[in-house]
Design an enzyme around this catalytic site. Structure first.
Site, PDB file in Angstrom:
ATOM      1  CB  CYS A  17      -0.970  -0.028   1.210  1.00 38.18           C
ATOM      2  SG  CYS A  17      -0.130  -0.179   2.771  1.00 38.18           S
ATOM      3  CG  HIS A 122      -3.990   1.083   4.532  1.00 35.31           C
ATOM      4  ND1 HIS A 122      -3.813   0.468   3.247  1.00 35.31           N
ATOM      5  CD2 HIS A 122      -5.164   1.981   4.285  1.00 35.31           C
ATOM      6  CE1 HIS A 122      -4.708   1.005   2.360  1.00 35.31           C
ATOM      7  NE2 HIS A 122      -5.413   1.956   2.765  1.00 35.31           N
ATOM      8  CG  ASN A 137      -7.808   4.114   0.939  1.00 31.56           C
ATOM      9  OD1 ASN A 137      -7.108   3.003   0.847  1.00 31.56           O
ATOM     10  ND2 ASN A 137      -8.273   4.200   2.262  1.00 31.56           N
TER      11      ASN A 137
END
Length: 314
Positions: A17, A122, A137
């Site tokens: 991520c 994350h 995101n």
């Protein structure tokens, strides 16, 4: 918003991520996992050299060598140090959003260019493109439009949920989405969902329909329908036969009672009991004759209208 670059991920927390966060921030394929791993290894080596300055035979140094890297792991997670060094290649730096240094500037978040957010390994990007803000995101199915009035509230909500927010300082590279959104604004009719949410809903929909189907009465074919009707008629016939049998028994008991009454005088209260039995008998006989009359009327109307005869005298 098709020009807005976003990468999507279907994975566990932390899996690449950081790479998606950087590429969404810069709006292109600027960093690969290999390049970020190389930066992480370089940071590990610099940390090892600093620890070795105190002596390679020390317990602290040996313990350091046995510990895993704090800059990356096998899941694809990369630390804030790796992200900071990667952005440094482009002349960008990061400042902690709630740090004293930044708060003293009293900057309005709307006047910034981008933020990167982190929670439990994350990472994701919030960036301004043109005159509008977007949540990029990688766990979402697409970019999420954030209004100017909602931006400060959105960042405050992230902080309350435990996110660390970093402000991006410097000039971001030019991108097509930013150029287009400078001359036009976009509207979002429906917010993007989390990746996997739509699939879960699609999987649960057939299950719900199957549950509804099993709860309903099963569909019968023609033979089964005829059998069900025959059973219903059979139950009706049995009920009529039972009522006729009750009537015959009542008549027989009445006749026996009349015979007993003629041979001997009734005891006290027996005449009232015989009167009630007679009324019950008349009621049952009347109901029986009514059913018989209805059956005969139905057969006359369908079979040619033959007279059913006079009604028996009661």
């Amino acid at each position: 918003m098709s020009r807005v670059y976003t990468t999507r991920m279907i994975c566990q927390e932390g899996s690449l991520c950081a790479q998606h966060c950087l590429n969404n921030l810069l709006q292109g394929e600027y960093f690969s996992p290999v390049e970020l791993s190389s930066i992480a290894q370089q940071l590990d080596e610099e940390e090892r050299m600093r620890m070795a300055e105190g002596g390679v035979q020390t317990e602290e140094y040996r313990t350091f060598l046995q510990q895993p890297s704090g800059n990356m792991d096998d899941s694809g997670f990369f630390s804030i140090q790796v992200i900071s060094n990667a952005l440094g290649v482009w002349g960008l730096e990061i400042v902690l959003f709630n740090s004293r240094e930044y708060q003293q500037l009293q900057m309005d978040p709307m006047h910034e260019k981008a933020f990167i957010c982190n929670y439990k390994e994350h990472w994701f990007t919030v960036r301004k493109l043109g005159q509008q803000w977007f949540n990029l995101n990688s766990l979402l199915t697409g970019p999420e439009l954030i209004s100017d009035t909602y931006l400060a509230l959105f960042l405050a909500q992230l902080q309350q949920e435990g996110y660390s927010i970093f402000v991006i300082r410097g000039n971001l590279p030019e991108c097509e989405a930013d150029q287009i959104l400078r001359i036009m604004r976009v509207e979002q009719q429906q917010r993007p969902k989390l990746i996997g949410e739509e699939e879960t809903q699609r999987m649960s929909a057939p299950h719900a329909s199957e549950t509804t189907h099993t709860a309903e009465e099963p569909v019968l074919d023609e033979d089964e329908e005829e059998l069900r009707k025959a059973l219903a008629l059979s139950r009706q016939d049995l009920q009529v036969e039972d009522e006729e049998a009750d009537l015959r028994r009542a008549i027989q008991m009445s006749m026996q009672g009349s015979s007993d009454a003629g041979s001997s005088a009734p005891a006290g209260g027996s005449s009232e009991k015989q009167t009630l039995s007679a009324e019950e008998l008349r009621r049952r006989r009347q109901a029986y004759f009514d059913r018989q009359q209805n059956a005969q009327d139905s057969s006359s109307s369908t079979g040619g209208g033959t007279d059913s005869g006079p009604k028996p005298t009661q």
